[in-house]
Design a protein around this motif. Structure first.
Motif, PDB file in Angstrom:
ATOM      1  N   LYS A  14       4.244  -6.574 -10.230  1.00 49.30           N
ATOM      2  CA  LYS A  14       5.802  -7.102 -10.028  1.00 49.30           C
ATOM      3  C   LYS A  14       5.756  -8.489 -11.490  1.00 49.30           C
ATOM      4  N   GLN A  67      -6.870   0.413  -4.761  1.00 49.64           N
ATOM      5  CA  GLN A  67      -5.716  -0.042  -4.171  1.00 49.64           C
ATOM      6  C   GLN A  67      -5.694   0.057  -2.731  1.00 49.64           C
ATOM      7  N   SER A  80      -6.729  -5.607  -1.318  1.00 48.39           N
ATOM      8  CA  SER A  80      -5.230  -6.625  -0.432  1.00 48.39           C
ATOM      9  C   SER A  80      -5.201  -7.464  -1.561  1.00 48.39           C
ATOM     10  N   LYS A  88      -1.517  -8.001  -2.965  1.00 44.97           N
ATOM     11  CA  LYS A  88      -0.410  -6.889  -2.135  1.00 44.97           C
ATOM     12  C   LYS A  88       0.459  -7.138  -1.663  1.00 44.97           C
ATOM     13  N   GLU A  89       2.089  -6.953  -1.848  1.00 45.43           N
ATOM     14  CA  GLU A  89       2.469  -7.226  -1.379  1.00 45.43           C
ATOM     15  C   GLU A  89       3.314  -5.741  -0.991  1.00 45.43           C
ATOM     16  N   THR A  90       3.878  -5.558   0.308  1.00 45.59           N
ATOM     17  CA  THR A  90       4.691  -4.737   0.746  1.00 45.59           C
ATOM     18  C   THR A  90       6.599  -5.408   0.900  1.00 45.59           C
ATOM     19  N   ASN A  91       7.650  -5.087   0.855  1.00 42.95           N
ATOM     20  CA  ASN A  91       8.908  -5.229   0.970  1.00 42.95           C
ATOM     21  C   ASN A  91       9.374  -3.631   1.199  1.00 42.95           C
ATOM     22  N   GLY A 100       8.933  -1.186  -1.694  1.00 40.97           N
ATOM     23  CA  GLY A 100       7.916  -1.284  -1.671  1.00 40.97           C
ATOM     24  C   GLY A 100       6.352  -1.476  -1.733  1.00 40.97           C
ATOM     25  N   GLU A 101       5.643  -0.829  -1.907  1.00 35.79           N
ATOM     26  CA  GLU A 101       4.350  -1.379  -2.560  1.00 35.79           C
ATOM     27  C   GLU A 101       4.298  -2.058  -3.594  1.00 35.79           C
ATOM     28  N   GLN A 102       3.847  -3.420  -3.864  1.00 32.43           N
ATOM     29  CA  GLN A 102       3.544  -3.689  -5.408  1.00 32.43           C
ATOM     30  C   GLN A 102       2.335  -5.419  -5.029  1.00 32.43           C
ATOM     31  N   TRP A 103       1.930  -5.355  -6.354  1.00 33.48           N
ATOM     32  CA  TRP A 103       1.423  -6.004  -6.572  1.00 33.48           C
ATOM     33  C   TRP A 103       1.930  -7.973  -7.212  1.00 33.48           C
TER      34      TRP A 103
END
Length: 142
Positions: free
Chosen positions: A6, A30, A33, A60-63, A67-70
């Motif tokens: 991000k 990957q 966390s 790492k965050e997911t929304n 989706g999944e991003q850092w």
């Protein structure tokens, strides 16, 4: 799977090149966390100088939307203060995205106050890291 860092809509501009550099470095981790990436010039000393050590923390965050991003939690540039056996490695520049603060020799300020220095710092860092390969890189997953 492509690693997404991000880097848009942050309080400081993070270049796509910086984000891609981080993504390449953490691509083998990957399952983690959180990751801390340390950049070290093995020849850097208080007496001789060299390229400042840099530490970058990512989580790492997911929304649903992205989706999944850092996300970048902080970027810290260290330097020696003092000389000889009294030299101490301290924070010179600290861009703390999680706390929304910027720390330098003048003290602690809102991170937006770093809007002029951060792009210059980032450009120099990328030249040192990618251009002349001044750093040994250590990636620590959690």
């Amino acid at each position: 799977m492509t690693i997404k860092i991000k880097h848009q809509d942050l309080c400081l501009p993070i270049s796509p090149m910086f984000a891609m550099h981080l993504a390449e470095l953490i691509s083998n981790h990957q399952a983690a966390s959180a990751i801390t990436v340390n950049f070290r010039d093995p020849n850097y000393t208080a007496e001789r100088g060299g390229f400042h050590p840099v530490e970058v923390r990512l989580e790492k965050e997911t929304n649903a939307e992205h989706g999944e991003q850092w996300r970048i939690c902080y970027i810290t540039d260290f330097s020696y203060v003092g000389i000889g056996y009294m030299a101490e490695l301290t924070k010179e520049l600290d861009f703390d995205f999680d706390s929304g603060i910027f720390q330098n020799a003048l003290g602690i300020q809102p991170i937006e106050q770093a809007s002029e220095i951060h792009p210059i710092w980032e450009q120099n860092f990328l030249a040192y890291s990618l251009g002349i390969k001044a750093y040994q890189v250590e990636v620590t997953p959690e």
